[in-house]
Structures are given as C-alpha cells and as structure tokens.
Enzyme design. Structure first.
Site, short mmCIF file in Angstrom:
data_model
loop_
_atom_site.label_atom_id
_atom_site.label_comp_id
_atom_site.label_asym_id
_atom_site.label_seq_id
_atom_site.Cartn_x
_atom_site.Cartn_y
_atom_site.Cartn_z
N GLY A 167 11.22 7.66 -2.81
CA GLY A 167 9.84 7.26 -3.09
C GLY A 167 9.60 5.76 -3.09
CB SER A 168 9.13 3.25 -1.44
OG SER A 168 9.14 1.86 -1.59
#
Length: 202
Positions: A167-168
């Site tokens: 995730g980012s």
C-alpha cells in the site's frame, strides 16, 4: 491475469520459509496452511490485469486507488491518490508522451494515509516532456518502488512504467495546457490505464 515476477519470487520464498519452519516445531499442518495463505496473497498482490487504454486524447489514471485530493493553481492540476492493500499496484503512463527523467527521493516510511507527511517517504518520480509528473511513494508497509522504464522512452497512455510493493500513495501533476476539463473529484475510485482523469478538447 498476469503476475509480476517479483510476486512469484516472494511467494516461493514465503512458502519455503513456512515449510522449513514446520519441520522445526509442532503445528506442522497449521504452519503449512498459513504458508499457503500468505504466499498466495503475495502472488495475488502482484497481479497485473490487462487494461484497455482506448480513450484517445484523454489523461488516464496512473494507478488504482481512491482520490484524496484535487487541487488547481494557475498552471498545474495536482491529484493525490491513495492505494490500499487490495488495489492493483502497477504504475502506468497517463498519456502519449516521452519520459524525460526518472529520479528517486525521500527517506521516510510514514503511513500512506497521512497525505502531507507521507510525501516525505521514499519516492520514485517520473517527469514527461509534456510537463506532466507522476510521483509514487512508499508507505509504512511499502518499502520497494520498482522502476520498469528508462529515461527517453516513448510511452502511450496505459503503458506500464513501474510497480509499488504494498500500500502507498501516488501524486500527479498535470500541466493545465494538457487538460481542458478534469473528470475526477475527491472520493472517486480510479483504475490505472482505464479511468479518465481529464480530457483535452480539440
């Protein structure tokens, strides 16, 4: 459905670790089951579905995720997109253009949900000859940004240029000369290579 090579490597390493661990302790069946689950998730996370980029003259989203911010000034449109753990993490070109630079920056690993602070994280930054920019950032879990292109490459909308492991966040800057109308707003969910961010009217 295709998968990134890194996904196969992580899945194999993860499953091998649990197999070895199961030989050293009790609960062998539980550890093998857990190994299958986690290695399968590793492979699934690195999925790379085919996307049809047939929106001529449009700017397409470079990533999958939820739009958290859309800001405009006199010259630039800035859009921030949060990628959750279940989103596809392939990074794609927004338009038909040429890559003029690829640079890495930042040093932090703050949670990607923190919009401003997370932009101090490790980053991979693409600049294009039409004035647009794509920056992708690591998060608290994401620690690897994979570049899959080179400076000087000519790309069309929807071409793969990179990948984010876990995730980012992605922040894009679009020169206002390239768009006449923005189609997205805060809270919208977009998909890379298919969702239209905006268009240049002829």
């Amino acid at each position: 459905m295709e998968f990134k090579k890194r996904g196969y490597k992580l899945a194999i390493v993860t499953f091998s670790f649990f197999i070895m661990l199961s030989g050293l302790v009790n609960y062998k069946k539980a550890l093998v089951t857990l190994g299958v689950f986690i290695s399968s998730f590793m492979l699934w996370f690195h999925r790379n579905p085919n996307r049809e980029a047939d929106q001529s003259g449009s700017h397409l989203s470079p990533v999958d995720g939820k739009i958290q911010e859309v800001n405009e000034d006199d010259d630039t449109i800035r859009i921030s997109i949060y990628l959750g753990l279940t989103d596809v993490h392939t990074v794609r070109s927004m338009s038909d253009t040429q890559i003029t630079s690829i640079e890495r920056g930042g040093s932090g690993n703050y949670p990607a949900l923190l919009k401003n602070i997370s932009e101090k994280n490790n980053s991979l930054n693409y600049s294009f000859n039409n004035g647009d920019e794509i920056s992708v950032f690591t998060g608290f879990l994401a620690r690897r940004l994979v570049n899959e292109s080179n400076t000087g490459d000519y790309v069309v909308a929807g071409d793969e240029i990179g990948f984010i492991s876990f995730g980012s966040r992605c922040v894009i800057h679009i020169d206002k000369c390239n768009l006449d109308e923005v189609y997205v707003s805060e809270g919208d969910y977009v998909k890379s290579g298919s969702s239209v961010i905006g268009v240049k009217k002829e």
